[in-house]
Design a protein around this motif. Structure first.
Motif, PDB file in Angstrom:
ATOM      1  N   THR A 285       0.837  -1.200   0.000  1.00 15.97           N
ATOM      2  CA  THR A 285       0.000   0.000   0.000  1.00 15.97           C
ATOM      3  C   THR A 285       0.870   1.247   0.000  1.00 15.97           C
ATOM      4  OG1 THR A 285      -1.835  -1.043   1.194  1.00 15.97           O
ATOM      5  CG2 THR A 285      -1.718   1.347   1.267  1.00 15.97           C
ATOM      6  N   LEU A 286       0.606   2.145  -0.949  1.00 14.29           N
ATOM      7  CA  LEU A 286       1.252   3.456  -0.993  1.00 14.29           C
ATOM      8  C   LEU A 286       0.150   4.493  -1.129  1.00 14.29           C
ATOM      9  CD1 LEU A 286       3.779   5.234  -1.127  1.00 14.29           C
ATOM     10  CD2 LEU A 286       3.796   4.909  -3.604  1.00 14.29           C
ATOM     11  N   ASN A 287      -0.080   5.246  -0.054  1.00 10.98           N
ATOM     12  CA  ASN A 287      -1.176   6.210  -0.029  1.00 10.98           C
ATOM     13  C   ASN A 287      -0.624   7.595   0.264  1.00 10.98           C
ATOM     14  OD1 ASN A 287      -3.446   7.765   0.429  1.00 10.98           O
ATOM     15  ND2 ASN A 287      -4.553   6.159   1.499  1.00 10.98           N
ATOM     16  N   HIS A 288      -0.521   8.415  -0.779  1.00  3.84           N
ATOM     17  CA  HIS A 288      -0.118   9.817  -0.653  1.00  3.84           C
ATOM     18  C   HIS A 288      -1.246  10.714  -1.160  1.00  3.84           C
ATOM     19  CE1 HIS A 288       3.693   8.431   0.532  1.00  3.84           C
ATOM     20  NE2 HIS A 288       4.431   9.414   0.071  1.00  3.84           N
ATOM     21  N   TYR A 289      -2.456  10.370  -0.795  1.00  2.00           N
ATOM     22  CA  TYR A 289      -3.641  11.116  -1.205  1.00  2.00           C
ATOM     23  C   TYR A 289      -3.665  12.488  -0.520  1.00  2.00           C
ATOM     24  CZ  TYR A 289      -8.694  12.124  -1.421  1.00  2.00           C
ATOM     25  OH  TYR A 289      -9.919  12.709  -1.615  1.00  2.00           O
ATOM     26  N   ASN A 290      -4.018  13.530  -1.278  1.00  5.27           N
ATOM     27  CA  ASN A 290      -4.218  14.875  -0.719  1.00  5.27           C
ATOM     28  C   ASN A 290      -2.979  15.371   0.027  1.00  5.27           C
ATOM     29  OD1 ASN A 290      -5.525  17.260  -0.017  1.00  5.27           O
ATOM     30  ND2 ASN A 290      -6.413  16.386   1.832  1.00  5.27           N
ATOM     31  N   CYS A 291      -1.866  15.398  -0.674  1.00  2.23           N
ATOM     32  CA  CYS A 291      -0.603  15.825  -0.062  1.00  2.23           C
ATOM     33  C   CYS A 291      -0.015  17.074  -0.710  1.00  2.23           C
ATOM     34  CB  CYS A 291       0.418  14.699  -0.133  1.00  2.23           C
ATOM     35  SG  CYS A 291       0.101  13.335   0.991  1.00  2.23           S
ATOM     36  N   SER A 292      -0.741  17.706  -1.620  1.00  2.00           N
ATOM     37  CA  SER A 292      -0.231  18.872  -2.344  1.00  2.00           C
ATOM     38  C   SER A 292       1.041  18.557  -3.125  1.00  2.00           C
ATOM     39  CB  SER A 292       0.036  20.042  -1.382  1.00  2.00           C
ATOM     40  OG  SER A 292      -1.131  20.442  -0.724  1.00  2.00           O
ATOM     41  N   LEU A 293       1.185  17.308  -3.525  1.00  2.00           N
ATOM     42  CA  LEU A 293       2.343  16.911  -4.325  1.00  2.00           C
ATOM     43  C   LEU A 293       2.292  17.582  -5.690  1.00  2.00           C
ATOM     44  CD1 LEU A 293       2.418  13.114  -3.524  1.00  2.00           C
ATOM     45  CD2 LEU A 293       4.218  14.731  -2.956  1.00  2.00           C
ATOM     46  N   THR A 294       3.431  18.071  -6.125  1.00  2.00           N
ATOM     47  CA  THR A 294       3.532  18.716  -7.428  1.00  2.00           C
ATOM     48  C   THR A 294       4.595  18.001  -8.252  1.00  2.00           C
ATOM     49  OG1 THR A 294       2.928  20.847  -6.487  1.00  2.00           O
ATOM     50  CG2 THR A 294       4.003  20.886  -8.624  1.00  2.00           C
ATOM     51  N   GLY A 295       4.335  17.830  -9.542  1.00  2.00           N
ATOM     52  CA  GLY A 295       5.332  17.225 -10.409  1.00  2.00           C
ATOM     53  C   GLY A 295       4.729  16.165 -11.310  1.00  2.00           C
ATOM     54  N   VAL A 296       5.601  15.469 -11.986  1.00  2.00           N
ATOM     55  CA  VAL A 296       5.163  14.402 -12.889  1.00  2.00           C
ATOM     56  C   VAL A 296       5.380  13.065 -12.220  1.00  2.00           C
ATOM     57  CG1 VAL A 296       5.653  15.769 -14.946  1.00  2.00           C
ATOM     58  CG2 VAL A 296       7.439  14.288 -14.002  1.00  2.00           C
ATOM     59  N   LEU A 297       4.583  12.099 -12.620  1.00  2.64           N
ATOM     60  CA  LEU A 297       4.742  10.744 -12.107  1.00  2.64           C
ATOM     61  C   LEU A 297       5.854  10.077 -12.909  1.00  2.64           C
ATOM     62  CD1 LEU A 297       3.447   8.877  -9.995  1.00  2.64           C
ATOM     63  CD2 LEU A 297       1.968   8.002 -11.797  1.00  2.64           C
ATOM     64  N   PRO A 298       6.984   9.733 -12.259  1.00 12.86           N
ATOM     65  CA  PRO A 298       8.137   9.225 -13.029  1.00 12.86           C
ATOM     66  C   PRO A 298       7.892   7.849 -13.624  1.00 12.86           C
ATOM     67  CG  PRO A 298       8.540   9.031 -10.670  1.00 12.86           C
ATOM     68  CD  PRO A 298       7.245   9.788 -10.817  1.00 12.86           C
ATOM     69  N   ILE A 299       8.645   7.538 -14.657  1.00 19.62           N
ATOM     70  CA  ILE A 299       8.556   6.225 -15.299  1.00 19.62           C
ATOM     71  C   ILE A 299       8.895   5.120 -14.307  1.00 19.62           C
ATOM     72  CG2 ILE A 299       9.540   4.781 -17.130  1.00 19.62           C
ATOM     73  CD1 ILE A 299       9.983   7.283 -18.771  1.00 19.62           C
ATOM     74  N   SER A 300       9.701   5.469 -13.305  1.00 19.80           N
ATOM     75  CA  SER A 300      10.126   4.472 -12.321  1.00 19.80           C
ATOM     76  C   SER A 300       8.971   3.958 -11.477  1.00 19.80           C
ATOM     77  CB  SER A 300      11.211   5.056 -11.407  1.00 19.80           C
ATOM     78  OG  SER A 300      10.735   6.215 -10.728  1.00 19.80           O
ATOM     79  N   ILE A 301       7.780   4.518 -11.649  1.00 16.75           N
ATOM     80  CA  ILE A 301       6.616   3.995 -10.933  1.00 16.75           C
ATOM     81  C   ILE A 301       6.420   2.518 -11.268  1.00 16.75           C
ATOM     82  CG2 ILE A 301       4.925   4.609 -12.723  1.00 16.75           C
ATOM     83  CD1 ILE A 301       4.341   4.958  -8.945  1.00 16.75           C
ATOM     84  N   GLY A 302       6.836   2.142 -12.465  1.00 14.04           N
ATOM     85  CA  GLY A 302       6.691   0.751 -12.884  1.00 14.04           C
ATOM     86  C   GLY A 302       7.664  -0.200 -12.205  1.00 14.04           C
ATOM     87  N   ASN A 303       8.648   0.365 -11.469  1.00 15.72           N
ATOM     88  CA  ASN A 303       9.634  -0.468 -10.784  1.00 15.72           C
ATOM     89  C   ASN A 303       9.194  -0.864  -9.380  1.00 15.72           C
ATOM     90  OD1 ASN A 303      11.374  -0.249 -12.989  1.00 15.72           O
ATOM     91  ND2 ASN A 303      12.348   1.592 -12.173  1.00 15.72           N
ATOM     92  N   LEU A 304       8.053  -0.376  -8.967  1.00 11.18           N
ATOM     93  CA  LEU A 304       7.596  -0.712  -7.621  1.00 11.18           C
ATOM     94  C   LEU A 304       7.233  -2.191  -7.542  1.00 11.18           C
ATOM     95  CD1 LEU A 304       5.434   2.381  -6.607  1.00 11.18           C
ATOM     96  CD2 LEU A 304       7.880   2.002  -6.358  1.00 11.18           C
TER      97      LEU A 304
END
Length: 839
Positions: A285-304
């Motif tokens: 589980t990775l939950n970073h909901y409603n954190c005011s995160l700014t930026g792009v979702l990196p390609i490395s998301i697929g490495n999780l």
């Protein structure tokens, strides 16, 4: 030759002394054992004496008829018969300090009770304690510093116990700690930046501190917690950048940091922490909901991790495209990316997520077509792609998603016909929303297969033809919205089968014929909108038609009859460049006092200019085409209807949250303060109630309908013979005995309105009888049980455990204002100036 053995020779007196010495040692040991034994029993009986509520009679066994090791909830050691564990549930009382006498106690489980008072400092004497569970109580004060003396403590669970005073640094000195859960309290304060958590707690495996009003930043030393498996710090007031390096947390399986405030720092590298998660092969589980995160979702998301089951990054400021590498997360069962700024096409690789059960990409800027590969999500139960820029047809391949029970494609640019395969999904029961698209054609007859569907919204498309009779077989429908099409013909009689329908909206079509008789026989119907069609004949006066706020029939010029006790308000578009909408109220002049009402409103209008008062554009006094008197008022159109609609009808798909309710009350109070203290002439509204408070596009409240208004010093509506002043339930008692309308009367009405907004209950509700009123209902809940009378929608939709204490304080303060304003005695009602300050 053996060595000679020593010979022990004792005189008679020495032998007697030796025997008495041995006897003394035996007696001393026995006395110590007895003292410990008796101390255990006394400690438990002291505990029993502090219990004020034992609903399941657990403590009936705690008496001298049974040895204390056999008492309910008690465990003892096999050898010394000393208490080693206490575990009790559903009690109310205080925790006695005598528990500190249980020196052999290894586990104390007093969670899920209603204990009050403080945590006894004497618990530190239980030096063998390993497990301490005090969660879900009503404890006060802070964690005693003496707890740091519990050198064997490995599990401390004190969540949701109303503790305050910060999370003191001494807790981090308990080096044996493995499990620390202090969530859902009101600690406040921060975790010291200098704290090196994992050097001091090298065995820490579970850390849960959500909802504690903690501030500051998360200590970067969490990066060194190599044994940490569960980390949840959500719903606090943390800020700054996320500086935790997850590379060394190889055993981590849960990360929940949602509602972490990154201060909108605008750093395009907010998402670089994703790269450090590649070694976390156990992550589920990775939950970073409603954190005011700014930026792009990196390609490395697929490495999780391929074990990752839940990925929640919604309500942030993520932009750019969704990487196609998302398809590598083949273990996902839930993917939630709503309320971001993603753009571009939905990658076709999403079809690789064959375990996905929940997909929410709503409120982004995705464009292009819905990928055909979506058919591979055959286990999905919820699919939300609403509020994007998707085009093209809805793929018929969705028919392969047999598990779907909720589907929302609304507010896109989808075109073509409604695919019949979509209407044949066997489990589609919760929600089907295709509204605000560009779909055409007729409603397929296959819609009859949706026999379990409860919510169907096809509004604002370009559907045509007749309303199919097959809809009558959707017998589970509670909401049917076919607004804004070009349907023709009559309302099919088959709809009479929809006896559970609460909301029916078929407005803004080209329907004709008479209003079917079955509509006035539905007891379940709460709201009916037939406006802007071509219906003719007589409007019924029973059923839903007996409540003028529950049905709309505007724009049907061939209708007649019906209830005429209220003035039927029309929405029109001015013939101007900006196509501005206005609301036109035509007065029924045969109603008693209608002429005076018109004059009162005109008089009041001349003196009113305020943002929270409904703007009157003009008035009209003339004759209609038959030569009858015609009097009308033209107002600014309020697109979000009235507060009454939001509270008591299903006109809107959502309910008012707590913040919206507070803002509405503040707006109304501001309007009253203006009318009473800041106008050239003080104005008494005379009929303040939720249906006379309307909401604009921004949900700003506007007080309207000054038909009963009185200008103090003028001669309008001053005589009791002018009829009933105000509305039953909202008018103060003094009006009922002929007293003049006053500003104090408006304060009473405001108090009742406030209580209705907060509780969701009308003052005329059937529950208010035999001496119970809305005022008394709220008064009896003060100060400790306010949460029990608040409308569930206000709490469920907005309240979080992080702010539980603040929310309860806010609710209590607000209810107190309503009660203070609605007392019977006019002089004792709260002044509007104080209301403005308090609300």
């Amino acid at each position: 030759m053996k060595s000679p053995q020593p010979t022990i020779c004792l005189s008679a007196s020495s032998l007697i002394s030796f025997l008495f010495y041995g006897l003394g040692i035996t007696c001393l040991t026995s006395a110590t054992v007895y003292a410990s034994y008796g101390g255990n029993e006394m400690a438990l009986l002291s505990f029993k004496s502090r219990i004020t509520h034992d609903p399941y009679k657990v403590l009936t066994s705690w008496n001298h008829s049974f040895q204390f090791c056999n008492w309910s909830g008690i465990s003892c050691g096999k050898r010394h018969k000393r208490v080693t564990a206490v575990q009790l549930f559903s009690f109310q009382g205080t925790i006695p300090h005598e528990l500190g006498r249980l020196s052999s106690l290894g586990g104390l489980g007093l969670h899920i009770n209603k204990f009050t008072g403080v945590i006894p400092t004497n618990l530190s004497h239980c030096y063998n304690l390993e497990d301490l569970w005090l969660a879900l109580n009503n404890l006060a004060g802070s964690i005693p510093k003496e707890m740091s003396l519990l050198s064997k403590l490995s599990r401390l669970v004190i969540r949701e116990s109303k503790l305050t005073g910060g999370i003191s640094h001494f807790l981090w000195n308990i080096t044996t700690m493995e499990w620390f859960d202090a969530s859902g309290n009101q600690f406040g304060g921060s975790i010291p930046d200098t704290l090196d958590i994992c050097n001091q707690l090298p065995n820490l495996e579970f850390l849960q501190l959500w909802g504690n009003e903690l501030t500051g930043v998360l200590p970067p030393s969490l990066s060194n917690c190599s044994k940490l498996g569960y980390l949840e710090m959500s719903d606090n007031n943390f800020g700054g950048k996320l500086t935790i390096d997850f590379s060394n947390l190889r055993d981590i399986y849960i990360i929940k940091l949602h509602s972490y405030n990154f201060h909108g720092c605008g750093d395009a590298n907010d998402m670089t922490f994703i790269d450090s998660l590649k070694n976390c092969t156990r992550l589920i589980t990775l939950n970073h909901y409603n954190c005011s995160l700014t930026g792009v979702l990196p390609i490395s998301i697929g490495n999780l991790s391929h074990r990752l089951s839940i990925l929640a990054l919604g309500d942030n400021h993520l932009f750019g495209s969704l990487p196609s590498s998302i398809g590598s997360l083949v273990g996902l069962t839930a993917l939630e990316l709503k309320h971001n700024r993603f753009k571009g096409k939905i990658p076709t690789t999403i079809g690789k997520l064959q375990k996905l059960q929940y997909l929410d990409l709503a409120s982004n800027q995705f464009s292009g077509t819905i990928p055909y590969a979506i058919r591979n999500l055959s286990l999905s139960t919820e699919l939300c792609l609403d509020s994007n820029k998707l085009e093209g047809h809805i793929p018929s391949s969705l028919g392969n998603c047999k598990e779907l029970n909720k589907l929302n494609f609304s507010h896109n640019r989808l075109s073509g016909n409604v695919p019949k395969q979509l209407l044949q999904l066997p489990l589609l029961s919760n929600f089907l929303d295709l509204s605000y698209n560009r779909m055409s054609g007729s409603i397929p007859s296959e819609i009859k297969d949706l026999k379990m569907l409860s919510y169907l919204d096809l509004s604002y498309n370009n559907l045509s033809g007749t309303i199919t009779s097959s809809l009558g077989e959707c017998i589970s429908l509670t909401m049917l919205n076919l607004r804004g099409h070009i349907f023709q013909g009559i309302i099919p009689s088959s709809l009479s089968s929809l006896r559970g329908l609460r909301v029916l909206d078929i407005s803004q079509n080209k329907l004709s014929g008479k209003i079917p008789q079955f509509l006035d026989k539905w007891n379940s119907l709460e709201f009916l909108n037939l406006s802007f069609n071509d219906f003719e004949g007589e409007v019924p006066v029973v059923g839903v038609f007996a409540n003028t706020s529950a049905f709309w029939i505007l724009g049907n010029n061939k209708l007649c009859g019906g209830l005429v006790t209220l003035d039927s308000v029309y929405k029109e578009i001015l013939d101007s460049d900006d196509d501005r909408c206005v609301a036109i109220k035509v007065l029924h002049l045969h109603n008693r006092g209608a002429h005076k009402s018109f004059l009162a409103e005109c008089e009041a209008w001349q003196n009113i200019r305020h943002r929270n008062v409904l703007k009157t554009i003009t008035s009209c006094s003339s004759v209609d085409f038959q030569g009858n008197d015609l009097k009308a008022m033209v107002y600014e159109f309020m697109s979000n209807g009235s507060v009454h609609d939001w509270l008591h009808s299903s006109t809107f798909n959502s309910k008012l949250n707590l913040l919206q309710r507070i803002n509405i009350l503040r707006d109304v109070a501001t309007a009253l303060d203006y009318l009473q203290n800041r106008c050239q002439t003080t104005i008494v509204h005379g009929d303040l109630k939720p249906s006379n408070v309307t909401l604009d596009d921004d949900m700003v409240a506007h007080v309207g309908d000054f038909g009963l208004a009185r200008l103090l010093g003028a001669y309008l509506n001053q005589s009791s013979s002018a009829g009933v002043k105000g509305t039953i339930g909202y008018a103060p008692l003094e009006y009922g005995i002929g007293s003049e309308m006053t500003s104090c009367g408006d304060i009473y009405s405001f108090g009742i309105l406030l209580l209705e907004v907060m509780t969701g209950k009308k003052p005329t509700d059937n529950m208010f009888s035999e001496g119970l009123s809305l005022h008394k209902f709220a008064y009896m809940a003060l100060p400790d049980h306010v949460i029990d009378v608040i409308d569930n929608d206000a709490i469920v939709m907005q309240s979080t455990e992080a702010n539980a204490r603040k929310v309860e304080e806010c609710l209590a303060a607000t209810i107190k204002i309503g009660v203070s304003c609605s007392v019977d005695s006019p002089p004792q009602r709260m002044k509007i100036e104080i209301v403005i300050h308090e609300v």
